[in-house]
Enzyme design. Structure first.
Site, PDB file in Angstrom:
ATOM      1  N   LEU A   1       0.832  -1.193   0.000  1.00 25.80           N
ATOM      2  CA  LEU A   1       0.000   0.000   0.000  1.00 25.80           C
ATOM      3  C   LEU A   1       0.871   1.249   0.000  1.00 25.80           C
ATOM      4  O   LEU A   1       1.940   1.279   0.622  1.00 25.80           O
ATOM      5  CB  LEU A   1      -0.915   0.019   1.228  1.00 25.80           C
ATOM      6  CG  LEU A   1      -1.825  -1.197   1.408  1.00 25.80           C
ATOM      7  CD1 LEU A   1      -2.877  -0.915   2.475  1.00 25.80           C
ATOM      8  CD2 LEU A   1      -2.490  -1.620   0.110  1.00 25.80           C
TER       9      LEU A   1
ATOM     10  N   GLY B   1       1.186  -5.303   1.250  1.00 21.36           N
ATOM     11  CA  GLY B   1       0.118  -5.386   0.244  1.00 21.36           C
ATOM     12  C   GLY B   1       0.576  -6.023  -1.061  1.00 21.36           C
ATOM     13  O   GLY B   1      -0.241  -6.593  -1.796  1.00 21.36           O
TER      14      GLY B   1
ATOM     15  N   GLU C   1       3.683  -6.067   8.207  1.00 21.17           N
ATOM     16  CA  GLU C   1       2.982  -4.947   8.851  1.00 21.17           C
ATOM     17  C   GLU C   1       3.409  -4.747  10.309  1.00 21.17           C
ATOM     18  O   GLU C   1       3.582  -3.608  10.762  1.00 21.17           O
ATOM     19  CB  GLU C   1       1.460  -5.153   8.794  1.00 21.17           C
ATOM     20  CG  GLU C   1       0.840  -4.844   7.445  1.00 21.17           C
ATOM     21  CD  GLU C   1       0.987  -5.969   6.428  1.00 21.17           C
ATOM     22  OE1 GLU C   1       1.679  -6.968   6.718  1.00 21.17           O
ATOM     23  OE2 GLU C   1       0.424  -5.848   5.333  1.00 21.17           O
TER      24      GLU C   1
HETATM   25  C1  LIG Z   1      -6.247   4.973   4.482  1.00 21.36           C
HETATM   26  C2  LIG Z   1      -6.747   4.227   5.645  1.00 21.36           C
HETATM   27  C3  LIG Z   1      -5.989   3.012   5.788  1.00 21.36           C
HETATM   28  C4  LIG Z   1      -6.335   2.348   7.041  1.00 21.36           C
HETATM   29  C5  LIG Z   1      -5.359   1.272   7.195  1.00 21.36           C
HETATM   30  C6  LIG Z   1      -5.598   0.478   8.360  1.00 21.36           C
HETATM   31  C7  LIG Z   1      -4.957  -0.614   8.526  1.00 21.36           C
HETATM   32  C8  LIG Z   1      -3.973  -1.031   7.502  1.00 21.36           C
HETATM   33  C9  LIG Z   1      -3.127  -2.008   8.031  1.00 21.36           C
HETATM   34  C10 LIG Z   1      -2.144  -2.496   7.366  1.00 21.36           C
HETATM   35  C11 LIG Z   1      -1.947  -2.468   5.961  1.00 21.36           C
HETATM   36  C12 LIG Z   1      -0.684  -2.528   5.481  1.00 21.36           C
HETATM   37  C13 LIG Z   1      -0.422  -2.915   4.141  1.00 21.36           C
HETATM   38  C14 LIG Z   1       0.763  -2.257   3.493  1.00 21.36           C
HETATM   39  O1  LIG Z   1       1.021  -2.621   2.381  1.00 21.36           O
HETATM   40  S1  LIG Z   1       1.670  -1.030   4.243  1.00 21.36           S
HETATM   41  C15 LIG Z   1       3.052  -0.749   3.156  1.00 21.36           C
HETATM   42  C16 LIG Z   1       4.193  -1.587   3.556  1.00 21.36           C
HETATM   43  N1  LIG Z   1       5.264  -1.499   2.617  1.00 21.36           N
HETATM   44  C17 LIG Z   1       6.519  -1.630   2.974  1.00 21.36           C
HETATM   45  O2  LIG Z   1       6.860  -1.828   4.096  1.00 21.36           O
HETATM   46  C18 LIG Z   1       7.524  -1.519   1.858  1.00 21.36           C
HETATM   47  C19 LIG Z   1       8.493  -0.435   2.116  1.00 21.36           C
HETATM   48  N2  LIG Z   1       9.423  -0.345   1.015  1.00 21.36           N
HETATM   49  C20 LIG Z   1      10.499  -1.163   0.875  1.00 21.36           C
HETATM   50  O3  LIG Z   1      10.731  -2.070   1.629  1.00 21.36           O
HETATM   51  C21 LIG Z   1      11.411  -0.846  -0.271  1.00 21.36           C
HETATM   52  O4  LIG Z   1      11.113   0.426  -0.757  1.00 21.36           O
HETATM   53  C22 LIG Z   1      11.342  -1.859  -1.436  1.00 21.36           C
HETATM   54  C23 LIG Z   1      11.937  -3.207  -1.011  1.00 21.36           C
HETATM   55  C24 LIG Z   1       9.914  -2.069  -1.930  1.00 21.36           C
HETATM   56  C25 LIG Z   1      12.188  -1.325  -2.616  1.00 21.36           C
HETATM   57  O5  LIG Z   1      13.472  -1.028  -2.167  1.00 21.36           O
HETATM   58  P1  LIG Z   1      14.434  -0.126  -3.063  1.00 21.36           P
HETATM   59  O6  LIG Z   1      15.730  -0.049  -2.328  1.00 21.36           O
HETATM   60  O7  LIG Z   1      14.446  -0.629  -4.450  1.00 21.36           O
HETATM   61  O8  LIG Z   1      13.703   1.294  -3.132  1.00 21.36           O
HETATM   62  P2  LIG Z   1      13.646   2.435  -1.998  1.00 21.36           P
HETATM   63  O9  LIG Z   1      14.784   3.328  -2.187  1.00 21.36           O
HETATM   64  O10 LIG Z   1      13.446   1.833  -0.651  1.00 21.36           O
HETATM   65  O11 LIG Z   1      12.287   3.152  -2.401  1.00 21.36           O
HETATM   66  C26 LIG Z   1      12.209   3.935  -3.580  1.00 21.36           C
HETATM   67  C27 LIG Z   1      11.175   5.020  -3.362  1.00 21.36           C
HETATM   68  O12 LIG Z   1       9.892   4.402  -3.169  1.00 21.36           O
HETATM   69  C28 LIG Z   1       9.296   4.895  -1.963  1.00 21.36           C
HETATM   70  N3  LIG Z   1       8.477   3.820  -1.364  1.00 21.36           N
HETATM   71  C29 LIG Z   1       8.825   2.609  -1.017  1.00 21.36           C
HETATM   72  N4  LIG Z   1       7.803   1.906  -0.527  1.00 21.36           N
HETATM   73  C30 LIG Z   1       6.744   2.729  -0.554  1.00 21.36           C
HETATM   74  C31 LIG Z   1       5.371   2.581  -0.168  1.00 21.36           C
HETATM   75  N5  LIG Z   1       4.871   1.426   0.342  1.00 21.36           N
HETATM   76  N6  LIG Z   1       4.576   3.627  -0.332  1.00 21.36           N
HETATM   77  C32 LIG Z   1       5.019   4.777  -0.835  1.00 21.36           C
HETATM   78  N7  LIG Z   1       6.315   4.983  -1.228  1.00 21.36           N
HETATM   79  C33 LIG Z   1       7.164   3.977  -1.090  1.00 21.36           C
HETATM   80  C34 LIG Z   1      10.491   5.225  -1.096  1.00 21.36           C
HETATM   81  O13 LIG Z   1      10.139   6.089  -0.085  1.00 21.36           O
HETATM   82  C35 LIG Z   1      11.427   5.834  -2.108  1.00 21.36           C
HETATM   83  O14 LIG Z   1      10.980   7.141  -2.372  1.00 21.36           O
HETATM   84  P3  LIG Z   1      12.009   8.318  -2.614  1.00 21.36           P
HETATM   85  O15 LIG Z   1      12.843   8.423  -1.364  1.00 21.36           O
HETATM   86  O16 LIG Z   1      12.827   7.933  -3.806  1.00 21.36           O
HETATM   87  O17 LIG Z   1      11.167   9.521  -2.843  1.00 21.36           O
END
Ligand SMILES: CCCCC/C=C\C/C=C\C=C\CC(=O)SCCNC(=O)CCNC(=O)[C@H](O)C(C)(C)COP(=O)(O)OP(=O)(O)OC[C@H]1O[C@@H](n2cnc3c(N)ncnc32)[C@H](O)[C@@H]1OP(=O)(O)O
Length: 291
Positions: free
Chosen positions: A110, A155, A180
């Site tokens: 997400l 997600g 999560e």
């Molecule tokens: C609206 C009401 C909602 C109510 C909700 C109530 C309950 C919900 C309960 C739980 C639900 C949870 C489900 C989820 O999915 S939560 C999301 C969890 N995701 C993560 O933990 C993933 C985090 N990201 C990573 O681990 C890494 O980014 C990844 C392995 C995917 C890739 O690594 P890589 O090294 O290639 O890239 P990065 O440099 O880390 O990231 C690049 C860029 O992307 C941005 N980013 C990463 N993940 C997310 C994300 N999930 N959402 C938005 N943006 C994301 C990251 O910040 C970098 O951005 P920037 O610094 O380049 O600007």
């Protein structure tokens, strides 16, 4: 579970209504009308989704192309649902492979930025879109295969688990799982149920309580993914595997569906009972604090 949903969507009008209420399923269609695919091979593209449909094999490939990490924002989820609706309406489309165009990542789950500091209306719409995606994949009449060609946390893992089969790139740098807990949030019960249906109760307990992310080899060991292949082979293996699945007569599929539907109903009843108990307990705590 996916098959169970398929069955109830086919055979139980009442439950269809229930699910459509849950998923708010009209919401994607209301924005853009689906179009039927007429050509032998075709490609349709939204900004974030590209679909290649080969009519001779009946197999479509959905490429997620939402840089940088295919995070599931409201806009992206809506595009996914619209693409799925279009394919679902085209009866010649029998199989769907979902994969990523982004390097190293299948989906980051997400979109955290779409959940933070937004209006209650936006949050409600966002959350409905998450449920809609889940229901549409789980309830699809198509055979669905996730070609997991990169990391797939939270997600992203859920999305892959709603598919019938998961093939992951054998690269130890990638990980997959419902992490999560590590983020300080509780995964919703239907995330949990989806994982229980995939890897079983005990493995899910461990995975959720510790917020585990698994390497491809570990994921294969617990059954979170079904097959590992070299990074370059993920998509071709997925389309080859699809041929095998599509060779199975649909009627057998429906028979299994009935078995899984029974399990799914039992699970749902348990969940409802547990919610009622929680509400009663919460009321009791509230009352005992008043007096
Ligand atoms: C609206 C009401 C909602 C109510 C909700 C109530 C309950 C919900 C309960 C739980 C639900 C949870 C489900 C989820 O999915 S939560 C999301 C969890 N995701 C993560 O933990 C993933 C985090 N990201 C990573 O681990 C890494 O980014 C990844 C392995 C995917 C890739 O690594 P890589 O090294 O290639 O890239 P990065 O440099 O880390 O990231 C690049 C860029 O992307 C941005 N980013 C990463 N993940 C997310 C994300 N999930 N959402 C938005 N943006 C994301 C990251 O910040 C970098 O951005 P920037 O610094 O380049 O600007």
């Amino acid at each position: 579970m996916k098959m169970a949903l398929r069955a109830c969507l086919r055979t139980k009008p009442g439950l269809t209504a229930l699910l459509s209420q849950l998923s708010c399923s009209g919401h994607a269609a209301a924005r853009r009308a689906p179009a039927l695919v007429a050509q032998r091979s075709s490609s349709s593209t939204s900004q974030k989704i590209k679909v290649d449909f080969d009519q001779s094999s009946g197999v479509a490939v959905m490429h997620m192309q939402s840089p940088p990490v295919n995070s599931l924002s409201l806009e992206f989820l809506t595009d996914v649902c619209i693409a799925l609706e279009k394919l679902e309406m085209d009866k010649s489309c029998r199989g769907l492979v979902v994969t990523s165009s982004q390097p190293k990542v299948f989906s980051a789950g997400l979109d955290i930025l779409d959940m933070y500091g937004k209006s209650p209306e936006h949050c409600a719409e966002f959350w409905k879109a998450v449920q809609e995606m889940w229901l549409k994949f789980y309830g699809s009449n198509m055979i669905t295969i996730a070609a997991v060609n990169g990391s797939s946390p939270a997600g992203g893992c859920l999305l892959s688990m709603t598919c019938d089969y998961r093939i992951m790139a054998d690269n130890p740098r990638y990980s997959i799982g419902l992490n999560e807990t590590k983020l300080g949030i509780v995964a919703p019960f239907w995330f949990k149920d989806t994982m229980v249906n995939t890897v079983g109760h005990r493995a899910t307990e461990m995975a959720l309580q510790l917020g585990l992310l698994y390497s491809p080899a570990e994921a294969l060991k617990i059954g979170l993914v079904d097959q590992l292949v070299h990074e370059d082979q993920v998509l071709t293996t997925a389309t080859e595997t699809m041929t095998k699945w599509l060779a199975i007569p649909g009627i057998l599929n429906i028979s299994y569906t009935c078995h899984f539907f029974h399990l799914w109903c039992c699970n749902l009843v348990c969940t409802i009972c547990s919610c009622v108990c929680q509400v009663i307990a919460a009321k009791k705590i509230h009352l005992s604090q008043d007096f």
